[in-house]
Every structure is written in C-alpha cells, then in structure tokens.
Design an enzyme around this catalytic site. Structure first.
Site, PDB file in Angstrom:
ATOM      1  N   ASP A  35     -70.783  25.623 -65.814  1.00 58.45           N
ATOM      2  CA  ASP A  35     -71.547  24.430 -65.435  1.00 58.45           C
ATOM      3  C   ASP A  35     -71.473  23.368 -66.537  1.00 58.45           C
ATOM      4  O   ASP A  35     -71.278  23.696 -67.705  1.00 58.45           O
ATOM      5  CB  ASP A  35     -73.007  24.833 -65.162  1.00 58.45           C
ATOM      6  CG  ASP A  35     -73.757  23.768 -64.386  1.00 58.45           C
ATOM      7  OD1 ASP A  35     -73.108  22.921 -63.733  1.00 58.45           O
ATOM      8  OD2 ASP A  35     -74.997  23.775 -64.436  1.00 58.45           O
ATOM      9  N   HIS A  52     -64.067  18.077 -64.889  1.00 60.32           N
ATOM     10  CA  HIS A  52     -63.489  19.266 -64.247  1.00 60.32           C
ATOM     11  C   HIS A  52     -62.104  19.550 -64.843  1.00 60.32           C
ATOM     12  O   HIS A  52     -61.759  20.698 -65.098  1.00 60.32           O
ATOM     13  CB  HIS A  52     -63.372  19.063 -62.735  1.00 60.32           C
ATOM     14  CG  HIS A  52     -64.699  18.873 -62.050  1.00 60.32           C
ATOM     15  ND1 HIS A  52     -65.781  19.685 -62.303  1.00 60.32           N
ATOM     16  CD2 HIS A  52     -65.122  17.963 -61.123  1.00 60.32           C
ATOM     17  CE1 HIS A  52     -66.817  19.291 -61.559  1.00 60.32           C
ATOM     18  NE2 HIS A  52     -66.438  18.246 -60.838  1.00 60.32           N
ATOM     19  N   TRP A  84     -70.193  21.847 -51.203  1.00 58.48           N
ATOM     20  CA  TRP A  84     -69.657  20.956 -50.152  1.00 58.48           C
ATOM     21  C   TRP A  84     -70.521  19.706 -49.985  1.00 58.48           C
ATOM     22  O   TRP A  84     -70.102  18.741 -49.363  1.00 58.48           O
ATOM     23  CB  TRP A  84     -69.574  21.684 -48.803  1.00 58.48           C
ATOM     24  CG  TRP A  84     -68.619  22.844 -48.790  1.00 58.48           C
ATOM     25  CD1 TRP A  84     -68.950  24.163 -48.746  1.00 58.48           C
ATOM     26  CD2 TRP A  84     -67.177  22.797 -48.824  1.00 58.48           C
ATOM     27  NE1 TRP A  84     -67.810  24.948 -48.760  1.00 58.48           N
ATOM     28  CE2 TRP A  84     -66.709  24.130 -48.804  1.00 58.48           C
ATOM     29  CE3 TRP A  84     -66.234  21.765 -48.880  1.00 58.48           C
ATOM     30  CZ2 TRP A  84     -65.360  24.461 -48.833  1.00 58.48           C
ATOM     31  CZ3 TRP A  84     -64.886  22.098 -48.908  1.00 58.48           C
ATOM     32  CH2 TRP A  84     -64.461  23.420 -48.883  1.00 58.48           C
ATOM     33  N   LEU A 146     -56.697  42.987 -67.313  1.00 57.72           N
ATOM     34  CA  LEU A 146     -57.930  42.310 -66.879  1.00 57.72           C
ATOM     35  C   LEU A 146     -57.917  42.025 -65.375  1.00 57.72           C
ATOM     36  O   LEU A 146     -56.918  41.538 -64.831  1.00 57.72           O
ATOM     37  CB  LEU A 146     -58.060  40.982 -67.641  1.00 57.72           C
ATOM     38  CG  LEU A 146     -59.220  40.060 -67.231  1.00 57.72           C
ATOM     39  CD1 LEU A 146     -60.568  40.661 -67.620  1.00 57.72           C
ATOM     40  CD2 LEU A 146     -59.065  38.680 -67.852  1.00 57.72           C
TER      41      LEU A 146
HETATM   42  C1  IPE Z   1     -73.242  26.298 -59.911  1.00 58.70           C
HETATM   43  O1  IPE Z   1     -73.358  25.054 -60.487  1.00 58.70           O
HETATM   44  C2  IPE Z   1     -71.960  26.406 -59.153  1.00 58.70           C
HETATM   45  C3  IPE Z   1     -70.755  26.489 -59.953  1.00 58.70           C
HETATM   46  C4  IPE Z   1     -70.690  26.535 -61.243  1.00 58.70           C
HETATM   47  C5  IPE Z   1     -69.529  26.568 -59.190  1.00 58.70           C
HETATM   48  P1  IPE Z   1     -74.079  23.844 -59.739  1.00 58.70           P
HETATM   49  O2  IPE Z   1     -73.988  22.694 -60.656  1.00 58.70           O
HETATM   50  O3  IPE Z   1     -73.508  23.673 -58.385  1.00 58.70           O
HETATM   51  O4  IPE Z   1     -75.570  24.383 -59.588  1.00 58.70           O
HETATM   52  P2  IPE Z   1     -76.945  23.593 -59.579  1.00 58.70           P
HETATM   53  O5  IPE Z   1     -76.821  22.515 -58.544  1.00 58.70           O
HETATM   54  O6  IPE Z   1     -77.127  23.029 -60.940  1.00 58.70           O
HETATM   55  O7  IPE Z   1     -77.975  24.630 -59.269  1.00 58.70           O
HETATM   56  C1  IPE Z   2     -69.616  22.744 -62.770  1.00 55.65           C
HETATM   57  O1  IPE Z   2     -69.878  21.507 -63.301  1.00 55.65           O
HETATM   58  C2  IPE Z   2     -68.413  22.747 -61.865  1.00 55.65           C
HETATM   59  C3  IPE Z   2     -68.733  22.869 -60.433  1.00 55.65           C
HETATM   60  C4  IPE Z   2     -69.905  23.111 -59.935  1.00 55.65           C
HETATM   61  C5  IPE Z   2     -67.626  22.720 -59.518  1.00 55.65           C
HETATM   62  P1  IPE Z   2     -70.775  20.448 -62.541  1.00 55.65           P
HETATM   63  O2  IPE Z   2     -69.882  19.580 -61.727  1.00 55.65           O
HETATM   64  O3  IPE Z   2     -71.864  21.098 -61.787  1.00 55.65           O
HETATM   65  O4  IPE Z   2     -71.355  19.624 -63.762  1.00 55.65           O
HETATM   66  P2  IPE Z   2     -72.829  19.047 -63.948  1.00 55.65           P
HETATM   67  O5  IPE Z   2     -73.773  20.187 -63.706  1.00 55.65           O
HETATM   68  O6  IPE Z   2     -72.990  17.963 -62.942  1.00 55.65           O
HETATM   69  O7  IPE Z   2     -72.868  18.567 -65.348  1.00 55.65           O
HETATM   70 MG    MG Z   3     -73.759  21.617 -62.284  1.00 58.61          MG
END
Ligand code: IPE
Ligand code: IPE
Ligand code: MG
Length: 267
Positions: A35, A52, A84, A146
């Site tokens: 995240d 990303h 999504w 792994l």
């Molecule tokens: C969790 O992160 C999902 C992934 C890392 C793929 P999100 O950014 O989607 O989760 P929330 O919205 O902070 O709970």
């Molecule tokens: C995690 O990073 C990647 C995915 C959920 C795909 P985020 O895109 O959720 O990044 P933040 O949480 O907005 O910083």
């Molecule tokens: Mg996030």
C-alpha cells in the site's frame, strides 16, 4: 541456509539487520499488503500511476530477498475486488504494468527456480492479462524454490463465498449432511488450498487495517505495519520485519512457555 552473498553488502545497514535474523526461524509464508503507491506519487506531485510504476522495483527486490532467505511462500496483494471502484485510467494502467512485469520477469523467475501462481477471481480479468498469468504459471510449474503468489481481483470475503459455492457443488458434499465438515476440510475449497497460513503479514504505509486480505488465513498471523510507502520498500525493510516477527511470542490462544512453567496456583 540463506543465500545473501552478493545481495547484502558487507558493512551495510542491511548486513547489520540481517545479523539479527535467526535463520532457523524464517517465516514460511509472508503475505504483503503493498500500500501507499498513490501517496508516494502525490508527495512528488506525480500522477498515481507513477507510484504504481515505482512499486514494481519493490516487488522485484522483495521477491528476490524472499527467494534468497528461503522463504517458502510469498503472497503479494496487488489488486482487490474493491479496487474496481478506482478510475478506469488507473485500473488500465495497473493492468498494463502487470502485463509488463510478467513478460519482463518470467526469465528471472525461472532462473531463480521461483514458482508463480495467482489467487483471486482471475477469470474476470482481461483475456490478455489472463493469458500472460497462465503462461507464467505454466512455465514455472516445475520450479521448486519460492512459491510466489499474486492476489489479483482478490477479496477475502469473495474467497469464502467462492469456497462455499465450490463445496456445495462438489459431489462429495452436495445434498449431504455437513455436520462432519471441519475447518481443515473447508479450507480445501479456498484459493489457498494446500498453502500454509501466513506467519507474517506486512502492510506498508501505516494503515492499521487488513482491507479484505486473506481473512480466513490470518487468524493467527503476526501483523507488522510499517510507515514506509510501498515504492520505498526495500530488502532491508523486509529484514526488519522478520527481526520484529522473531521477537514475537505466538501463543495461538494457549499460554506462553513461561506461564506453563509456573507452579499451579493453590486455591
Ligand atoms: C489494499 O489497499 C489493496 C491492495 C494493496 C491491493 P487499498 O488501498 O485498496 O485499501 P484501503 O482502501 O486503504 O483499505
Ligand atoms: C496500493 O497503493 C496499490 C493498489 C491498491 C493497487 P494505493 O494505490 O492504494 O496507494 P495509496 O493508498 O492511495 O497511497
Ligand atoms: Mg491504498
């Protein structure tokens, strides 16, 4: 034993952290909620997709570090069933990055004896993405190092619902008395059938929640949350999380060895 030569430089911070690791107690299964990509980009006034993109290097380094540490299973949460809800451009960008990653990294996975698979509702992804994922899974099927899983279009609740559906359509159970069903026989219908539960769950970027990840499997998993944003996550952060993990006492609802050694209290 871990193969860190050439990966961890002598005299580096990494080496100092690695020296604290007990290599006889490496977690078998590490799961990571990757995240903070959006925040990483925001702090640099860049579009979210740049975050990303930068996160891909963290994936590479984490996979390599786990392989070298001889971790048996690594599960990375890359796209949730709830993601999504994001703008179409971000979703398309993420899928493109995934395609790029799979085609660029396949040789490295093979060279490092890494077996790749996915968990989640893969059948709902674009056909081109499905093909690439299936190709990598087939190509690495005979690898014995792994076990590297990416969770895509994954939701913990979705997984449990899918497991119930599969169980009820299995001739072994359909229309029969389910009173003998227990946790182990239910878990055989999860996406993670045959995979041990994670020992360590890492979440980057400081959020104290599990966001629908491996809900069934993390019942007794040790959770480690770091403020580090995913694109800044490097091998040393993984080493740190393992040192923290090894400092924990896992009781699984029982008592610590210290407590059981105490004489029983007389009443
Ligand atoms: C969790 O992160 C999902 C992934 C890392 C793929 P999100 O950014 O989607 O989760 P929330 O919205 O902070 O709970
Ligand atoms: C995690 O990073 C990647 C995915 C959920 C795909 P985020 O895109 O959720 O990044 P933040 O949480 O907005 O910083
Ligand atoms: Mg996030």
């Amino acid at each position: 034993m871990a193969q860190l030569e050439g990966f961890v430089k002598p005299g580096s911070i990494e080496e100092a952290i690695v020296s604290q690791i007990d290599f006889t107690r490496i977690p078998r299964h590490i799961a990571i909620i990757m995240d903070g990509n959006g925040r990483w980009a925001g702090r640099r006034m860049l579009p979210r997709l740049a975050g990303h993109r930068a996160g891909v290097q963290s994936v590479r380094e984490t996979v390599e570090a786990c392989a070298r540490l001889e971790v048996e299973y690594l599960t990375l949460y890359a796209f949730s069933v709830d993601n999504w809800k994001r703008p179409r451009t971000e979703i398309d960008g993420l899928m493109r990055l995934l395609l790029e990653f799979m085609s660029r990294e396949l040789n490295t996975l093979l060279q490092n004896n890494i077996r790749f698979r996915t968990i989640g509702r893969i059948e709902q992804l674009e056909p081109a993405v499905q093909r690439e994922l299936m190709n990598a899974a087939d190509a690495t099927a005979a690898c014995t190092g792994l076990n590297f899983y990416i969770a895509l279009n994954y939701g913990g609740r979705t997984e449990i619902v899918d497991a119930v559906r599969r169980l009820l359509s299995d001739p072994e159970h359909a229309g029969k008395d389910l009173s003998a069903l227990d946790e182990d026989s239910f878990a055989r219908y999860l996406y993670t059938a045959g995979i041990p539960d994670p020992d360590l769950l890492i979440r980057t970027s400081g959020e104290m929640r599990v966001s629908n990840f491996l809900l069934w499997q993390i019942a007794y998993t040790e959770i480690y949350v770091t403020e580090t944003l995913w694109p800044d996550f490097r091998a040393r952060h993984l080493f740190e999380s393992i040192v923290h993990f090894q400092g924990r006492e896992r009781r699984y609802g029982g008592l610590s060895t210290r407590d059981t050694a105490e004489p029983a209290v007389k009443r």
